[in-house]
Design a protein around this motif. Structure first.
Motif, PDB file in Angstrom:
ATOM      1  N   SER A 178       0.988  -1.112   0.087  1.00 30.41           N
ATOM      2  CA  SER A 178       0.148   0.016  -0.197  1.00 30.41           C
ATOM      3  C   SER A 178       0.811   1.313  -0.131  1.00 30.41           C
ATOM      4  CB  SER A 178      -1.020   0.029   1.142  1.00 30.41           C
ATOM      5  OG  SER A 178      -0.100   0.230   2.500  1.00 30.41           O
ATOM      6  N   PHE A 179       0.297   2.451  -0.448  1.00 27.53           N
ATOM      7  CA  PHE A 179       0.935   3.675  -0.452  1.00 27.53           C
ATOM      8  C   PHE A 179       0.073   4.795  -0.522  1.00 27.53           C
ATOM      9  CE2 PHE A 179       0.417   2.452  -5.090  1.00 27.53           C
ATOM     10  CZ  PHE A 179      -0.130   3.728  -5.541  1.00 27.53           C
ATOM     11  N   GLY A 180       0.556   5.994   0.004  1.00 28.21           N
ATOM     12  CA  GLY A 180      -0.449   7.345  -0.121  1.00 28.21           C
ATOM     13  C   GLY A 180      -0.822   7.314   1.466  1.00 28.21           C
ATOM     14  N   GLY A 181      -1.289   8.379   1.788  1.00 21.36           N
ATOM     15  CA  GLY A 181      -1.651   8.556   3.061  1.00 21.36           C
ATOM     16  C   GLY A 181      -2.725   7.821   3.903  1.00 21.36           C
ATOM     17  N   ALA A 182      -3.660   7.504   2.955  1.00 23.93           N
ATOM     18  CA  ALA A 182      -4.651   6.595   3.308  1.00 23.93           C
ATOM     19  C   ALA A 182      -4.631   5.048   2.984  1.00 23.93           C
ATOM     20  CB  ALA A 182      -5.943   7.159   2.538  1.00 23.93           C
ATOM     21  N   GLY A 183      -3.544   4.639   2.245  1.00 23.32           N
ATOM     22  CA  GLY A 183      -3.375   3.321   1.699  1.00 23.32           C
ATOM     23  C   GLY A 183      -3.526   2.347   2.996  1.00 23.32           C
ATOM     24  N   GLY A 184      -2.897   2.433   4.201  1.00 21.25           N
ATOM     25  CA  GLY A 184      -2.903   1.658   5.111  1.00 21.25           C
ATOM     26  C   GLY A 184      -4.467   1.681   5.664  1.00 21.25           C
ATOM     27  N   LEU A 185      -5.330   2.619   5.452  1.00 19.66           N
ATOM     28  CA  LEU A 185      -6.484   2.309   5.889  1.00 19.66           C
ATOM     29  C   LEU A 185      -7.319   1.304   5.395  1.00 19.66           C
ATOM     30  CD1 LEU A 185      -7.602   6.067   6.501  1.00 19.66           C
ATOM     31  CD2 LEU A 185      -6.795   4.446   8.153  1.00 19.66           C
ATOM     32  N   HIS A 186      -7.068   0.900   4.056  1.00 22.09           N
ATOM     33  CA  HIS A 186      -7.668   0.139   3.172  1.00 22.09           C
ATOM     34  C   HIS A 186      -6.881  -1.276   2.789  1.00 22.09           C
ATOM     35  CE1 HIS A 186     -10.377   3.257   1.797  1.00 22.09           C
ATOM     36  NE2 HIS A 186      -9.207   3.964   1.995  1.00 22.09           N
ATOM     37  N   THR A 217      -2.502   3.513   9.664  1.00 16.73           N
ATOM     38  CA  THR A 217      -2.716   2.322   9.216  1.00 16.73           C
ATOM     39  C   THR A 217      -3.797   1.647  10.238  1.00 16.73           C
ATOM     40  OG1 THR A 217      -0.543   1.923   8.326  1.00 16.73           O
ATOM     41  CG2 THR A 217      -1.646   0.006   8.927  1.00 16.73           C
ATOM     42  N   TRP A 218      -4.831   1.008   9.523  1.00 18.01           N
ATOM     43  CA  TRP A 218      -5.826   0.216  10.358  1.00 18.01           C
ATOM     44  C   TRP A 218      -5.549  -1.283  10.297  1.00 18.01           C
ATOM     45  CZ3 TRP A 218      -9.010  -0.940  14.154  1.00 18.01           C
ATOM     46  CH2 TRP A 218      -9.859  -1.743  13.560  1.00 18.01           C
TER      47      TRP A 218
END
Length: 298
Positions: A60-68, A262-263
């Motif tokens: 994953s990458f990007g500020g929201a990548g870790g959330l998904h 990151t979630w």
């Protein structure tokens, strides 16, 4: 910046009304739609090309990548994922690490029946592309002679919409390689004329020697709280900057850092490697892990 929770709820309220649900239900729907679109794009570049995603690791990458990332990995049947160091600014990090170079192309739209004529035209156009590359690289003090060059072509059967990219050899050898690649990719080859759509020249200068340093925690504490999450309950919140190499977390948990969040979903665990990457792995039943966590918190 501090999240304006009230403003976020107001922004979601109109969507919630249209969906006949509450604000949290609308937010969940937004995330589900985003995940579905990303999963569809991932399938297009993997499963639809014959790649078994279960054998690979999702990055994953990007500020929201870790959330998904956990939900996307589960959607694709993957058990491993990674949130790289500085993942929220991975493109900028890539610019520092990448070898300088140029990618140039020329659309030709040539039938490959006349092998001699095609070979002559490719040589002529390739010389022009090399001149352009030399001029562009010179602005950065790089000589074309010091670069690695890759010449490739985009080919298709005449009348097709899509192309396959292959290294350029000579007309006959490249056409035969195209037939084999098409058969591997799509399961069949056609007895049709092959068309050269685009000529490409890629040049790469020697690397800069950039390397990630060994990871060192920048904060004293990793665990900083147990915030409550709607629909989940209280979960541990970690600061990534406080996690040493080898540190392991069991989901569900939140991992916050300067450039991303990151979630870590239930049934997943995360381990910090020696350069600061978070290595994620699916481990067990999600419902059982979530229940155990709530008992521990209570």
């Amino acid at each position: 910046m501090t999240l304006g929770e009230a403003a976020a709820e107001r922004a979601m309220s109109s969507i919630a009304g249209a969906l006949r649900t509450d604000v949290l239900g609308a937010a969940r729907a937004v995330v589900d739609i985003a995940n579905a679109r990303m999963a569809r794009a991932l399938r297009a570049i993997s499963i639809k090309r014959g790649v078994d995603t279960r054998e690979h690791l999702l990055v994953s990458f990007g500020g929201a990548g870790g959330l998904h990332v956990c939900e996307l990995a589960e959607e694709l049947g993957m058990r491993r994922a990674m949130v790289p160091v500085q993942g929220g600014a991975l493109s900028a990090l890539g610019m520092l690490a990448a070898q300088p170079g140029r990618q140039l192309s020329r659309t030709l739209m040539l039938g490959l029946d006349d092998e001699t004529g095609v070979a002559r035209r490719v040589r002529t156009e390739l010389d022009r592309l090399r001149q352009q590359a030399a001029a562009a690289l010179a602005t950065g003090g790089i000589r074309l002679a010091a670069c690695k060059q890759r010449v490739s072509v985009d080919l298709r059967y005449r009348g097709q919409s899509y192309t396959l990219n292959l290294p350029w050899q000579d007309p006959a050898a490249t056409v035969e390689a195209f037939h084999r690649r098409h058969a591997r990719r799509y399961g069949h080859r056609l007895d049709q004329a092959v068309e050269l759509v685009t000529l490409r020249l890629g040049v790469r200068a020697p690397g800069t020697g950039f390397a990630l340093p060994d990871w060192q925690p920048q904060e004293a504490d990793a665990l900083v709280g147990h915030p409550g999450l709607p629909g989940v309950g209280r979960v541990p919140l970690y600061r990534r900057e406080g996690m040493p190499a080898g540190f392991r977390i069991e989901g569900p948990a939140l991992i916050a850092e300067q450039v991303a969040t990151t979630w870590l979903a239930p049934a997943w665990q995360a381990t910090m490697d020696s350069t600061g990457n978070l290595l994620l792995e699916r481990t067990q039943n999600a419902e059982g892990r979530l229940a155990a966590l709530q008992e521990q918190v209570e």
